[in-house]
Write a protein that holds these residues in place. Sequence first.
Motif, PDB file in Angstrom:
ATOM      1  N   THR A 327       1.042  -1.165  -0.032  1.00 49.09           N
ATOM      2  CA  THR A 327      -0.010   0.157  -0.145  1.00 49.09           C
ATOM      3  C   THR A 327       0.784   1.254  -0.067  1.00 49.09           C
ATOM      4  N   HIS A 328       2.052   1.106   0.125  1.00 42.75           N
ATOM      5  CA  HIS A 328       3.028   2.294   0.087  1.00 42.75           C
ATOM      6  C   HIS A 328       4.394   1.813  -0.091  1.00 42.75           C
ATOM      7  N   THR A 329       5.252   2.436  -0.685  1.00 39.94           N
ATOM      8  CA  THR A 329       6.787   2.261  -0.939  1.00 39.94           C
ATOM      9  C   THR A 329       7.497   2.220   0.489  1.00 39.94           C
ATOM     10  N   THR A 330       7.013   2.634   1.374  1.00 45.61           N
ATOM     11  CA  THR A 330       7.581   2.625   3.063  1.00 45.61           C
ATOM     12  C   THR A 330       7.863   0.979   3.081  1.00 45.61           C
ATOM     13  N   ALA A 331       7.349   0.367   2.661  1.00 45.75           N
ATOM     14  CA  ALA A 331       7.473  -1.217   2.840  1.00 45.75           C
ATOM     15  C   ALA A 331       8.684  -1.690   2.302  1.00 45.75           C
ATOM     16  N   PHE A 388      -0.376   0.034  -4.275  1.00 43.40           N
ATOM     17  CA  PHE A 388      -1.944  -0.289  -4.617  1.00 43.40           C
ATOM     18  C   PHE A 388      -2.938  -0.485  -3.198  1.00 43.40           C
ATOM     19  N   ARG A 389      -4.075   0.192  -3.817  1.00 45.28           N
ATOM     20  CA  ARG A 389      -4.831   0.583  -2.688  1.00 45.28           C
ATOM     21  C   ARG A 389      -6.295   0.155  -3.076  1.00 45.28           C
ATOM     22  N   ASN A 390      -7.162  -0.402  -2.395  1.00 42.21           N
ATOM     23  CA  ASN A 390      -8.634  -0.731  -2.546  1.00 42.21           C
ATOM     24  C   ASN A 390      -9.498   0.447  -2.662  1.00 42.21           C
ATOM     25  N   HIS A 402       1.622   5.697  -8.157  1.00 42.10           N
ATOM     26  CA  HIS A 402       3.031   5.655  -7.753  1.00 42.10           C
ATOM     27  C   HIS A 402       3.313   6.757  -6.823  1.00 42.10           C
ATOM     28  N   GLN A 403       4.170   5.956  -5.710  1.00 38.72           N
ATOM     29  CA  GLN A 403       4.772   7.062  -4.792  1.00 38.72           C
ATOM     30  C   GLN A 403       6.225   7.188  -4.875  1.00 38.72           C
ATOM     31  N   VAL A 404       6.398   8.657  -4.525  1.00 37.33           N
ATOM     32  CA  VAL A 404       7.804   9.006  -4.729  1.00 37.33           C
ATOM     33  C   VAL A 404       8.542   9.059  -3.139  1.00 37.33           C
ATOM     34  N   TYR A 451      -1.039  13.253  11.755  1.00 39.59           N
ATOM     35  CA  TYR A 451      -0.901  11.933  12.418  1.00 39.59           C
ATOM     36  C   TYR A 451      -0.595  10.966  11.367  1.00 39.59           C
ATOM     37  N   ASN A 452       0.526   9.955  11.772  1.00 43.28           N
ATOM     38  CA  ASN A 452       0.997   8.700  10.709  1.00 43.28           C
ATOM     39  C   ASN A 452       1.403   7.933  11.895  1.00 43.28           C
ATOM     40  N   PRO A 453       1.060   6.725  11.792  1.00 42.71           N
ATOM     41  CA  PRO A 453       1.353   5.634  12.733  1.00 42.71           C
ATOM     42  C   PRO A 453       2.805   5.325  12.944  1.00 42.71           C
ATOM     43  N   TYR A 454       3.576   5.655  11.854  1.00 47.78           N
ATOM     44  CA  TYR A 454       4.798   5.282  12.013  1.00 47.78           C
ATOM     45  C   TYR A 454       5.986   6.366  12.274  1.00 47.78           C
ATOM     46  N   THR A 455       5.560   7.556  12.011  1.00 46.88           N
ATOM     47  CA  THR A 455       6.293   8.764  12.487  1.00 46.88           C
ATOM     48  C   THR A 455       5.658   9.593  13.391  1.00 46.88           C
ATOM     49  N   GLY A 475       1.600  15.677   0.011  1.00 44.44           N
ATOM     50  CA  GLY A 475       2.472  14.460   0.502  1.00 44.44           C
ATOM     51  C   GLY A 475       2.257  14.527   2.094  1.00 44.44           C
ATOM     52  N   ASN A 476       3.142  13.610   2.592  1.00 46.65           N
ATOM     53  CA  ASN A 476       3.257  13.252   3.961  1.00 46.65           C
ATOM     54  C   ASN A 476       4.604  12.899   4.371  1.00 46.65           C
ATOM     55  N   SER A 477       4.922  13.280   5.620  1.00 45.22           N
ATOM     56  CA  SER A 477       6.400  13.349   5.915  1.00 45.22           C
ATOM     57  C   SER A 477       6.504  13.081   7.473  1.00 45.22           C
ATOM     58  N   GLY A 478       7.648  12.720   7.720  1.00 49.32           N
ATOM     59  CA  GLY A 478       7.734  12.676   9.388  1.00 49.32           C
ATOM     60  C   GLY A 478       9.149  12.163   9.814  1.00 49.32           C
ATOM     61  N   MET A 479       9.316  11.988  10.913  1.00 46.51           N
ATOM     62  CA  MET A 479      10.517  11.134  11.455  1.00 46.51           C
ATOM     63  C   MET A 479      10.021   9.888  11.981  1.00 46.51           C
ATOM     64  N   PHE A 480      10.619   8.871  11.592  1.00 49.99           N
ATOM     65  CA  PHE A 480      10.187   7.532  11.958  1.00 49.99           C
ATOM     66  C   PHE A 480      10.179   7.101  13.250  1.00 49.99           C
ATOM     67  N   ARG A 481       9.279   6.528  14.055  1.00 46.75           N
ATOM     68  CA  ARG A 481       9.155   6.487  15.481  1.00 46.75           C
ATOM     69  C   ARG A 481      10.584   5.374  15.996  1.00 46.75           C
ATOM     70  N   HIS A 497      14.512  10.421   8.685  1.00 39.70           N
ATOM     71  CA  HIS A 497      13.262  11.294   8.260  1.00 39.70           C
ATOM     72  C   HIS A 497      12.826  10.599   6.919  1.00 39.70           C
ATOM     73  N   GLY A 498      11.384  10.551   6.725  1.00 38.56           N
ATOM     74  CA  GLY A 498      10.964  10.124   5.550  1.00 38.56           C
ATOM     75  C   GLY A 498       9.855  10.946   4.994  1.00 38.56           C
ATOM     76  N   TRP A 499       9.714  10.881   3.732  1.00 40.23           N
ATOM     77  CA  TRP A 499       8.708  11.697   3.165  1.00 40.23           C
ATOM     78  C   TRP A 499       8.086  10.946   1.938  1.00 40.23           C
ATOM     79  N   GLY A 500       6.833  11.320   1.703  1.00 39.96           N
ATOM     80  CA  GLY A 500       6.120  10.395   0.258  1.00 39.96           C
ATOM     81  C   GLY A 500       5.416  11.366  -0.331  1.00 39.96           C
TER      82      GLY A 500
HETATM   83  N1  PHE Z   1       3.862   6.159   3.310  1.00 43.04           N
HETATM   84  C1  PHE Z   1       3.338   7.349   3.518  1.00 43.04           C
HETATM   85  C2  PHE Z   1       2.335   7.538   2.599  1.00 43.04           C
HETATM   86  O1  PHE Z   1       1.879   6.370   2.095  1.00 43.04           O
HETATM   87  C3  PHE Z   1       4.305   8.629   3.057  1.00 43.04           C
HETATM   88  C4  PHE Z   1       5.526   8.554   4.186  1.00 43.04           C
HETATM   89  C5  PHE Z   1       6.780   8.033   3.994  1.00 43.04           C
HETATM   90  C6  PHE Z   1       5.217   9.296   5.476  1.00 43.04           C
HETATM   91  C7  PHE Z   1       7.720   8.223   4.985  1.00 43.04           C
HETATM   92  C8  PHE Z   1       6.151   9.429   6.189  1.00 43.04           C
HETATM   93  C9  PHE Z   1       7.504   8.950   6.191  1.00 43.04           C
HETATM   94  O2  PHE Z   1       1.633   8.515   2.512  1.00 43.04           O
END
Ligand code: PHE
Length: 537
Positions: A327-331, A388-390, A402-404, A451-455, A475-481, A497-500
Amino acid sequence: KLVLDTLDSHSTIKDTRELTIPGESNPATSHDSQITILGALNSLLSREMITYETHEVFSYALTPEGSQIAKEGSHEARVWSALPLKGQGTPVTPVQLKKQVGDETAKVGQGRAFKNGWIGKEGDGLVKLVDTIKDTAKLELLEIESTGDLKAGEKVLADLRKRKLVNQRKGQWFTVHKGSNFSTSTAKPETDLTADMLTSGVWKTSTFKKYNFDAEGIPTSGGALHPLLKVREEIRTIFLEMGFAEMPTASFVESAFWCFDSLFVPQQHPARELQDTFYISDPPASLSPEKSYYDRVATVHEKGGYGSTGHRAPWSDEESKKLLLRTHTTASSAQMLYKLAARCRGEDIDDDSSEFTHGARPTTAHGEGDTKSDNFRPAKLFSIDRVFRNETMDATHLAEFHQVEGVVADRGLTLADLIDETRPDNYTLEGFMRVFFKKMGLEQVRFKPAYNPYTEPSLEIFAFHPDLQKWVEIGNSGMFRPEMLEPMGFPKDVRVHGWGIGLERPTMIRYGITNIRNLLGHKVSIEGVENSAAVMF
Ligand code: PHE
């Protein structure tokens, strides 16, 4: 044939307008006739049978209004003829005149007829002052109609053009001479030398068509990059310029472990549900991740650790092993981070083959030098790939897109490294995202707590859209937990740090596409893809 025969008897054709095309009664003075002649000249020129010079002329043609005047007379003449001669009838009132000749003619014609001294007032009405007139406008237009020109000259022509009665047309005529291969035979020259021609000896007397090295080639029917791939390439270039290394992201199918668990997303999180995620039924479960890491992840979820209380909910092996379309490239980022932490876990690392630390700097973001015994190396990683998202599909949503994604791992990173840092002397150092988006042409970027569960903290990214004149979420970003990073083996002072951002939205903006189905899927036009220009951020 006409050109060749005329050249044969006269040796040059001074003016092609004097030729008479067979089947036509008049000499070829018209624009169209000269175009026809030009076609023949070019074909003869390519065989070097003739040479020619081009001369430019202007010719004039009547507009629809001009033609009407040529037929029915000028407005002023029509006004004049509608009136009785002075003293010989009842003067015509302006209202009556309008009824007789029409509004337009009455309006335009009266003024001119007055000026010419053709008409005058008698009481409330109008009368003719002269019993004959010369309708110059009509005569001029008739002359132009038949000859394409006017002897009265430029000034009158300019006036008629201003009155929108005639149009100027650029025309050409030609002077023709014999060429080096001149002959009166119009037999087509050979285009191929064949085996038969060689054996029979015909080739000795044949004339051959010359190669045309100036001809434009037939457009090649090769592949063309899809707009998404072009934008992807641009973004990839920006990342590479900033010292990022590309992560491998070929695995569309992932386990729930890598897509969610490793990121500390609770196993009961709504994002995991069927209506949001596509699950795979065959094979029914993923392989197991490395045991000790898996156990650390399970423990931090269930019981906590690393200073966290955890989710305090029962851990399910089965849930973790489910296979899904990521569901995201963060995988993928999670797996890369886990690999990056291998040095810190004390595992043997072949540094030469480690693809993801090539962006590493010898000193960390805060200049500490890489001297610590935990072996950590900073890294800057990115990926651009499909997720992919349902989702319910509409004009702006597809079930796959696509995610960057960018990820930066370093010691002691702060939110300031992600956005900006204002120094005590008020000098602002731009953060990663600010620099990145500026390179994408997004000068105005804003961040909003989210809010984002992992950042934690998490920030939504907004950019000002100059065409829409509003802020759009990109997009969305944050600092991983720490609950995600520490089980991987990262030292406590390492922050990531991560951002998408999505790839589709900037692409649609670039190419002015408003319906996402015209960008991706069966409705995409192949010509559209072939013709889409390259973009530059
Ligand atoms: N995975 C997040 C999304 O699908 C984007 C993201 C990536 C957020 C890395 C924070 C850190 O929107």
